[in-house]
Design a protein around this motif. Structure first.
Motif, PDB file in Angstrom:
ATOM      1  N   GLY A   1      22.923  33.663  76.277  1.00 39.79           N
ATOM      2  CA  GLY A   1      23.250  32.451  75.591  1.00 39.79           C
ATOM      3  C   GLY A   1      22.249  32.094  74.513  1.00 39.79           C
ATOM      4  O   GLY A   1      22.611  31.948  73.353  1.00 39.79           O
ATOM      5  N   ALA A   2      20.975  31.930  74.881  1.00 43.77           N
ATOM      6  CA  ALA A   2      19.964  31.515  73.905  1.00 43.77           C
ATOM      7  C   ALA A   2      19.755  32.586  72.852  1.00 43.77           C
ATOM      8  O   ALA A   2      19.633  32.287  71.652  1.00 43.77           O
ATOM      9  CB  ALA A   2      18.652  31.185  74.614  1.00 43.77           C
ATOM     10  N   ALA A   3      19.735  33.853  73.258  1.00 44.19           N
ATOM     11  CA  ALA A   3      19.567  34.943  72.296  1.00 44.19           C
ATOM     12  C   ALA A   3      20.757  35.006  71.342  1.00 44.19           C
ATOM     13  O   ALA A   3      20.597  35.266  70.141  1.00 44.19           O
ATOM     14  CB  ALA A   3      19.397  36.272  73.029  1.00 44.19           C
ATOM     15  N   GLN A   4      21.958  34.742  71.853  1.00 40.81           N
ATOM     16  CA  GLN A   4      23.143  34.736  70.999  1.00 40.81           C
ATOM     17  C   GLN A   4      23.085  33.582  70.004  1.00 40.81           C
ATOM     18  O   GLN A   4      23.440  33.746  68.831  1.00 40.81           O
ATOM     19  CB  GLN A   4      24.407  34.636  71.851  1.00 40.81           C
ATOM     20  N   ALA A   5      22.622  32.415  70.453  1.00 40.60           N
ATOM     21  CA  ALA A   5      22.494  31.265  69.550  1.00 40.60           C
ATOM     22  C   ALA A   5      21.486  31.571  68.449  1.00 40.60           C
ATOM     23  O   ALA A   5      21.720  31.255  67.276  1.00 40.60           O
ATOM     24  CB  ALA A   5      22.083  30.016  70.327  1.00 40.60           C
ATOM     25  N   ASP A   6      20.372  32.199  68.808  1.00 38.62           N
ATOM     26  CA  ASP A   6      19.373  32.569  67.807  1.00 38.62           C
ATOM     27  C   ASP A   6      19.931  33.588  66.818  1.00 38.62           C
ATOM     28  O   ASP A   6      19.675  33.510  65.607  1.00 38.62           O
ATOM     29  CB  ASP A   6      18.111  33.120  68.480  1.00 38.62           C
ATOM     30  N   ALA A   7      20.698  34.549  67.313  1.00 36.14           N
ATOM     31  CA  ALA A   7      21.273  35.578  66.443  1.00 36.14           C
ATOM     32  C   ALA A   7      22.282  34.978  65.472  1.00 36.14           C
ATOM     33  O   ALA A   7      22.280  35.301  64.276  1.00 36.14           O
ATOM     34  CB  ALA A   7      21.930  36.678  67.283  1.00 36.14           C
ATOM     35  N   VAL A   8      23.150  34.096  65.959  1.00 34.16           N
ATOM     36  CA  VAL A   8      24.134  33.485  65.064  1.00 34.16           C
ATOM     37  C   VAL A   8      23.434  32.551  64.088  1.00 34.16           C
ATOM     38  O   VAL A   8      23.834  32.447  62.920  1.00 34.16           O
ATOM     39  CB  VAL A   8      25.272  32.781  65.840  1.00 34.16           C
ATOM     40  N   ALA A   9      22.364  31.899  64.511  1.00 34.02           N
ATOM     41  CA  ALA A   9      21.605  31.030  63.609  1.00 34.02           C
ATOM     42  C   ALA A   9      21.028  31.831  62.450  1.00 34.02           C
ATOM     43  O   ALA A   9      21.139  31.431  61.285  1.00 34.02           O
ATOM     44  CB  ALA A   9      20.486  30.331  64.380  1.00 34.02           C
ATOM     45  N   ALA A  10      20.435  32.978  62.761  1.00 37.50           N
ATOM     46  CA  ALA A  10      19.857  33.827  61.711  1.00 37.50           C
ATOM     47  C   ALA A  10      20.949  34.324  60.763  1.00 37.50           C
ATOM     48  O   ALA A  10      20.753  34.358  59.538  1.00 37.50           O
ATOM     49  CB  ALA A  10      19.118  35.001  62.344  1.00 37.50           C
ATOM     50  N   ARG A  11      22.089  34.675  61.305  1.00 37.14           N
ATOM     51  CA  ARG A  11      23.176  35.179  60.461  1.00 37.14           C
ATOM     52  C   ARG A  11      23.729  34.087  59.556  1.00 37.14           C
ATOM     53  O   ARG A  11      23.956  34.309  58.364  1.00 37.14           O
ATOM     54  CB  ARG A  11      24.291  35.760  61.326  1.00 37.14           C
ATOM     55  N   ILE A  12      23.932  32.894  60.107  1.00 35.43           N
ATOM     56  CA  ILE A  12      24.442  31.784  59.294  1.00 35.43           C
ATOM     57  C   ILE A  12      23.453  31.440  58.189  1.00 35.43           C
ATOM     58  O   ILE A  12      23.833  31.304  57.027  1.00 35.43           O
ATOM     59  CB  ILE A  12      24.744  30.556  60.173  1.00 35.43           C
ATOM     60  N   ALA A  13      22.172  31.321  58.544  1.00 32.08           N
ATOM     61  CA  ALA A  13      21.155  30.980  57.553  1.00 32.08           C
ATOM     62  C   ALA A  13      21.042  32.062  56.483  1.00 32.08           C
ATOM     63  O   ALA A  13      20.817  31.762  55.310  1.00 32.08           O
ATOM     64  CB  ALA A  13      19.807  30.763  58.242  1.00 32.08           C
ATOM     65  N   GLY A  14      21.229  33.317  56.875  1.00 29.76           N
ATOM     66  CA  GLY A  14      21.097  34.421  55.922  1.00 29.76           C
ATOM     67  C   GLY A  14      22.308  34.665  55.058  1.00 29.76           C
ATOM     68  O   GLY A  14      22.187  35.097  53.915  1.00 29.76           O
ATOM     69  N   GLU A  15      23.498  34.395  55.567  1.00 26.60           N
ATOM     70  CA  GLU A  15      24.719  34.760  54.853  1.00 26.60           C
ATOM     71  C   GLU A  15      25.414  33.624  54.117  1.00 26.60           C
ATOM     72  O   GLU A  15      26.209  33.864  53.218  1.00 26.60           O
ATOM     73  CB  GLU A  15      25.721  35.397  55.822  1.00 26.60           C
TER      74      GLU A  15
END
Length: 84
Positions: A1-15
């Protein structure tokens, strides 16, 4: 859960470039995902009560199996049968 939230956060911020706002339901599972997204975008998440879809109360964060173990009668009666 937390790792997935961090991964989607990085993707949203980057893309997606500049994000204007991050709104979240008041439910913990939603805030736990929106927080990292907002932080990655340099924002604070805004809690919007009207976004709450289903509050699981004492069951929040549990699997249905765990809820059934702790509250078997209540789990058997949920979800309720819709009135016709």
């Amino acid at each position: 859960g937390a790792a997935q939230a961090d991964a989607v956060a990085a993707r949203i911020a980057g893309e997606f470039g500049a994000v204007a706002a991050v709104a979240t339901s008041p439910l913990r599972r939603c805030r736990d995902t929106a927080g990292p997204v907002a932080a990655a975008c340099g924002l604070a998440a805004t809690v919007e009560p009207d976004l709450a879809e289903c509050d699981f109360g004492r069951w929040e964060g549990l699997t249905f199996g765990a809820a059934a173990s702790a509250w078997p009668a209540e789990r058997r009666s949920w979800p309720p049968t819709p009135a016709r």
